[in-house]
Design a protein around this motif. Sequence first.
Motif, PDB file in Angstrom:
ATOM      1  N   VAL A  73       0.857  -1.188   0.000  1.00 32.25           N
ATOM      2  CA  VAL A  73       0.000   0.000   0.000  1.00 32.25           C
ATOM      3  C   VAL A  73       0.895   1.240   0.000  1.00 32.25           C
ATOM      4  CG1 VAL A  73      -1.822   1.270   1.191  1.00 32.25           C
ATOM      5  CG2 VAL A  73      -1.786  -1.239   1.280  1.00 32.25           C
ATOM      6  N   PRO A  74       0.815   2.112  -1.021  1.00 31.84           N
ATOM      7  CA  PRO A  74       1.679   3.294  -1.070  1.00 31.84           C
ATOM      8  C   PRO A  74       1.337   4.281   0.038  1.00 31.84           C
ATOM      9  CG  PRO A  74       0.035   3.382  -2.814  1.00 31.84           C
ATOM     10  CD  PRO A  74      -0.096   2.033  -2.179  1.00 31.84           C
ATOM     11  N   PRO A  75       2.286   5.158   0.395  1.00 33.05           N
ATOM     12  CA  PRO A  75       2.048   6.100   1.501  1.00 33.05           C
ATOM     13  C   PRO A  75       0.777   6.926   1.354  1.00 33.05           C
ATOM     14  CG  PRO A  75       4.349   6.147   0.848  1.00 33.05           C
ATOM     15  CD  PRO A  75       3.652   5.285  -0.150  1.00 33.05           C
ATOM     16  N   TYR A  76       0.484   7.388   0.135  1.00 31.51           N
ATOM     17  CA  TYR A  76      -0.674   8.262  -0.054  1.00 31.51           C
ATOM     18  C   TYR A  76      -2.007   7.521   0.057  1.00 31.51           C
ATOM     19  CZ  TYR A  76      -0.361   6.473  -4.860  1.00 31.51           C
ATOM     20  OH  TYR A  76      -0.284   5.663  -5.972  1.00 31.51           O
ATOM     21  N   ARG A  77      -1.954   6.177   0.104  1.00 33.25           N
ATOM     22  CA  ARG A  77      -3.178   5.397   0.264  1.00 33.25           C
ATOM     23  C   ARG A  77      -3.389   4.946   1.708  1.00 33.25           C
ATOM     24  NH1 ARG A  77      -6.440   6.391  -3.934  1.00 33.25           N
ATOM     25  NH2 ARG A  77      -5.448   5.972  -5.947  1.00 33.25           N
ATOM     26  N   ARG A  78      -2.460   5.264   2.572  1.00 33.78           N
ATOM     27  CA  ARG A  78      -2.578   4.845   3.971  1.00 33.78           C
ATOM     28  C   ARG A  78      -3.245   5.945   4.791  1.00 33.78           C
ATOM     29  NH1 ARG A  78       2.937   1.390   5.321  1.00 33.78           N
ATOM     30  NH2 ARG A  78       3.070   0.367   3.276  1.00 33.78           N
ATOM     31  N   PRO A  79      -4.181   5.589   5.700  1.00 34.82           N
ATOM     32  CA  PRO A  79      -4.844   6.604   6.544  1.00 34.82           C
ATOM     33  C   PRO A  79      -3.925   7.071   7.677  1.00 34.82           C
ATOM     34  CG  PRO A  79      -5.619   4.430   7.126  1.00 34.82           C
ATOM     35  CD  PRO A  79      -4.668   4.230   5.974  1.00 34.82           C
ATOM     36  N   VAL A  80      -2.729   7.462   7.258  1.00 39.22           N
ATOM     37  CA  VAL A  80      -1.665   7.829   8.199  1.00 39.22           C
ATOM     38  C   VAL A  80      -1.028   9.111   7.706  1.00 39.22           C
ATOM     39  CG1 VAL A  80       0.632   7.170   9.021  1.00 39.22           C
ATOM     40  CG2 VAL A  80      -1.162   5.449   8.892  1.00 39.22           C
ATOM     41  N   ASN A  81      -0.758  10.037   8.578  1.00 40.93           N
ATOM     42  CA  ASN A  81      -0.034  11.254   8.205  1.00 40.93           C
ATOM     43  C   ASN A  81       1.194  11.395   9.088  1.00 40.93           C
ATOM     44  OD1 ASN A  81      -0.898  12.543   5.945  1.00 40.93           O
ATOM     45  ND2 ASN A  81      -2.017  14.178   6.989  1.00 40.93           N
ATOM     46  N   MET A  82       2.258  11.927   8.510  1.00 38.48           N
ATOM     47  CA  MET A  82       3.519  12.051   9.243  1.00 38.48           C
ATOM     48  C   MET A  82       3.927  13.513   9.320  1.00 38.48           C
ATOM     49  SD  MET A  82       6.967   9.839   8.662  1.00 38.48           S
ATOM     50  CE  MET A  82       8.389   9.958   9.759  1.00 38.48           C
ATOM     51  N   MET A  83       4.222  13.967  10.524  1.00 36.41           N
ATOM     52  CA  MET A  83       4.728  15.316  10.738  1.00 36.41           C
ATOM     53  C   MET A  83       6.228  15.222  10.950  1.00 36.41           C
ATOM     54  SD  MET A  83       3.671  18.041  13.670  1.00 36.41           S
ATOM     55  CE  MET A  83       4.839  19.297  14.166  1.00 36.41           C
ATOM     56  N   PHE A  84       6.989  15.852  10.046  1.00 31.77           N
ATOM     57  CA  PHE A  84       8.433  15.707  10.055  1.00 31.77           C
ATOM     58  C   PHE A  84       9.094  16.674  11.031  1.00 31.77           C
ATOM     59  CE2 PHE A  84       6.990  14.200   5.943  1.00 31.77           C
ATOM     60  CZ  PHE A  84       7.665  12.998   5.815  1.00 31.77           C
ATOM     61  N   GLN A  85      10.295  16.319  11.447  1.00 32.83           N
ATOM     62  CA  GLN A  85      11.062  17.138  12.378  1.00 32.83           C
ATOM     63  C   GLN A  85      11.326  18.527  11.810  1.00 32.83           C
ATOM     64  OE1 GLN A  85      14.751  15.304  13.468  1.00 32.83           O
ATOM     65  NE2 GLN A  85      15.332  16.888  14.896  1.00 32.83           N
ATOM     66  N   SER A  86      11.542  18.614  10.504  1.00 33.70           N
ATOM     67  CA  SER A  86      11.859  19.903   9.861  1.00 33.70           C
ATOM     68  C   SER A  86      10.607  20.721   9.549  1.00 33.70           C
ATOM     69  CB  SER A  86      12.619  19.645   8.559  1.00 33.70           C
ATOM     70  OG  SER A  86      11.806  18.933   7.642  1.00 33.70           O
ATOM     71  N   TYR A  87       9.398  20.117   9.789  1.00 37.97           N
ATOM     72  CA  TYR A  87       8.084  20.701   9.500  1.00 37.97           C
ATOM     73  C   TYR A  87       7.762  20.684   8.007  1.00 37.97           C
ATOM     74  CZ  TYR A  87       8.808  22.492  14.242  1.00 37.97           C
ATOM     75  OH  TYR A  87       9.091  22.613  15.574  1.00 37.97           O
ATOM     76  N   ASN A 141       8.129  32.120   6.998  1.00 36.32           N
ATOM     77  CA  ASN A 141       9.270  32.906   7.493  1.00 36.32           C
ATOM     78  C   ASN A 141       8.845  34.091   8.353  1.00 36.32           C
ATOM     79  OD1 ASN A 141       8.275  34.617   5.558  1.00 36.32           O
ATOM     80  ND2 ASN A 141      10.205  34.846   4.424  1.00 36.32           N
ATOM     81  N   GLN A 142       7.547  34.326   8.450  1.00 39.32           N
ATOM     82  CA  GLN A 142       7.020  35.408   9.305  1.00 39.32           C
ATOM     83  C   GLN A 142       6.500  34.873  10.633  1.00 39.32           C
ATOM     84  OE1 GLN A 142       4.212  36.705   6.213  1.00 39.32           O
ATOM     85  NE2 GLN A 142       5.259  38.683   6.176  1.00 39.32           N
ATOM     86  N   LEU A 143       6.777  33.587  10.895  1.00 33.86           N
ATOM     87  CA  LEU A 143       6.282  32.940  12.103  1.00 33.86           C
ATOM     88  C   LEU A 143       7.432  32.528  13.003  1.00 33.86           C
ATOM     89  CD1 LEU A 143       3.686  30.505  10.467  1.00 33.86           C
ATOM     90  CD2 LEU A 143       3.212  32.756  11.446  1.00 33.86           C
ATOM     91  N   SER A 144       7.130  32.365  14.289  1.00 36.29           N
ATOM     92  CA  SER A 144       8.115  31.835  15.232  1.00 36.29           C
ATOM     93  C   SER A 144       8.219  30.322  15.053  1.00 36.29           C
ATOM     94  CB  SER A 144       7.695  32.146  16.665  1.00 36.29           C
ATOM     95  OG  SER A 144       6.530  31.413  17.008  1.00 36.29           O
ATOM     96  N   GLY A 145       9.223  29.724  15.685  1.00 37.99           N
ATOM     97  CA  GLY A 145       9.392  28.276  15.609  1.00 37.99           C
ATOM     98  C   GLY A 145       8.175  27.532  16.120  1.00 37.99           C
ATOM     99  N   GLY A 146       7.603  28.001  17.216  1.00 33.34           N
ATOM    100  CA  GLY A 146       6.422  27.354  17.772  1.00 33.34           C
ATOM    101  C   GLY A 146       5.215  27.477  16.863  1.00 33.34           C
ATOM    102  N   GLN A 147       5.080  28.608  16.186  1.00 32.09           N
ATOM    103  CA  GLN A 147       3.960  28.790  15.266  1.00 32.09           C
ATOM    104  C   GLN A 147       4.114  27.907  14.030  1.00 32.09           C
ATOM    105  OE1 GLN A 147       4.426  33.022  14.907  1.00 32.09           O
ATOM    106  NE2 GLN A 147       2.924  33.471  16.510  1.00 32.09           N
ATOM    107  N   ARG A 148       5.340  27.782  13.521  1.00 35.80           N
ATOM    108  CA  ARG A 148       5.576  26.893  12.367  1.00 35.80           C
ATOM    109  C   ARG A 148       5.260  25.445  12.739  1.00 35.80           C
ATOM    110  NH1 ARG A 148      10.025  30.427  11.473  1.00 35.80           N
ATOM    111  NH2 ARG A 148      11.479  29.008  12.533  1.00 35.80           N
ATOM    112  N   GLN A 149       5.608  25.084  13.974  1.00 39.65           N
ATOM    113  CA  GLN A 149       5.303  23.736  14.441  1.00 39.65           C
ATOM    114  C   GLN A 149       3.786  23.504  14.436  1.00 39.65           C
ATOM    115  OE1 GLN A 149       3.910  22.979  17.683  1.00 39.65           O
ATOM    116  NE2 GLN A 149       4.238  20.792  17.688  1.00 39.65           N
ATOM    117  N   ARG A 150       3.021  24.506  14.798  1.00 36.84           N
ATOM    118  CA  ARG A 150       1.562  24.365  14.832  1.00 36.84           C
ATOM    119  C   ARG A 150       0.976  24.287  13.427  1.00 36.84           C
ATOM    120  NH1 ARG A 150      -0.708  28.164  19.729  1.00 36.84           N
ATOM    121  NH2 ARG A 150       0.837  27.571  21.298  1.00 36.84           N
ATOM    122  N   VAL A 151       1.588  25.016  12.494  1.00 39.69           N
ATOM    123  CA  VAL A 151       1.121  24.925  11.106  1.00 39.69           C
ATOM    124  C   VAL A 151       1.325  23.504  10.583  1.00 39.69           C
ATOM    125  CG1 VAL A 151       1.439  25.765   8.743  1.00 39.69           C
ATOM    126  CG2 VAL A 151       1.594  27.364  10.650  1.00 39.69           C
TER     127      VAL A 151
END
Length: 384
Positions: free
Chosen positions: A90-104, A152-162
């Motif tokens: 099953v390819p990644p885009y067909r899995r009901p799974v989402n991944m949030m990466f360390q780099s955002y 680039n107009q957001l803080s690190g914490g705000q980018r993490q939330r996005v």
Amino acid sequence: MSKTLGPVKRAFAPWTDSAAKPAIEFRNVTKSFGDFVAVGGVSLSIYEREFFSLLGPSGCGKTTLMRMLAGFEEPTSGEILLDGKPLAGVPPYRRPVNMMFQSYALFPHMSVEKNIAFGLRQDGMGKAEIEARVKEMLRLVKLEPFAKRKPNQLSGGQRQRVALARSLAKRPKVLLLDEPLGALDKKLREETQFELMDLQMDLGLTFLIVTHDQEEAMTMSDRIGVMNHGKLVQIATPAEIYEQPNSRYVADFIGNINLIEGTVAALPGGGTRLEAPAAGLVVETDQAIAGGSAGVASFAIRPEKVRISLDRPAGALDGVNMIAGEVWDIGYLGDVSIYRVKLANGAVMKATVANTTRLVSRPISWDDKVWLSWSRDAGLVLTD
């Protein structure tokens, strides 16, 4: 699912129910890169709505395990199941799974709302539905005033939330988080940990997080899987991992610990006696060792369970569960002070004392001769 307010998370322990069916299953999964075995024969069950952490040092295989679940890597052997269905092929885009990466991995040329909407557009969702979902996500992560801003107009914490909102927008069954708070400063990281916990409970999703931060895993998780050299060495609740480690490795990896090597033997009336002649120390515990056999073992005790005093402890058995030493170092952390005490054989033991008053001067200072002591149930004998 019942919820409680305050520091107690919730009455939630499906892993204790033999009838409960796991949401995610790793069955004897191995992943090799050439001759290097990144993951070696891992079996693990994670349940619906569980907040599960994979914890371990860099290179232990935790991210590889997560990437196999996401579909970015295929197991060399074994199988992975989601809701009882094998994920092989099953390819990644067909899995009901989402991944949030360390780099955002945010798109720098897109606004916050367009970043959140990206995956929904890729799935062909209608415009009105996308707008409603994006508004919902912005409200959820408290970024409504920042919808038109670029990353680039957001803080690190705000980018993490996005990045979190974008991952949640598609409403996956499972959210995978790879070191999600690593780029945040300490105070913001602590705040975000509790926000993630509340968010996960409100949404009722299954979260799997990879981290090397012990405090992060201990704070957020229902259970923790400690990994070492591609294997899961203990799976338990945070309290069990901390108070009942199953090996020297887990005891030493999680939090601060004093490890005293010695020879153990069962006591006639039950319990265990450990003798460490080099340190001039005898330990007696209420813990029964497996099989009651003698042998080499370690006594593990957390610094906060060690009492430190200028006077010899009254009422203690002579030479049992106490030892003399000299204050070698003091670490003042505000809420607590950590005393490093040098023993006669040169070994160092740590004792943590809560700073419950606003005294600037210390009753115990550098070079003081002190006594360390503890109760019979304060530590643990480890034979592995």
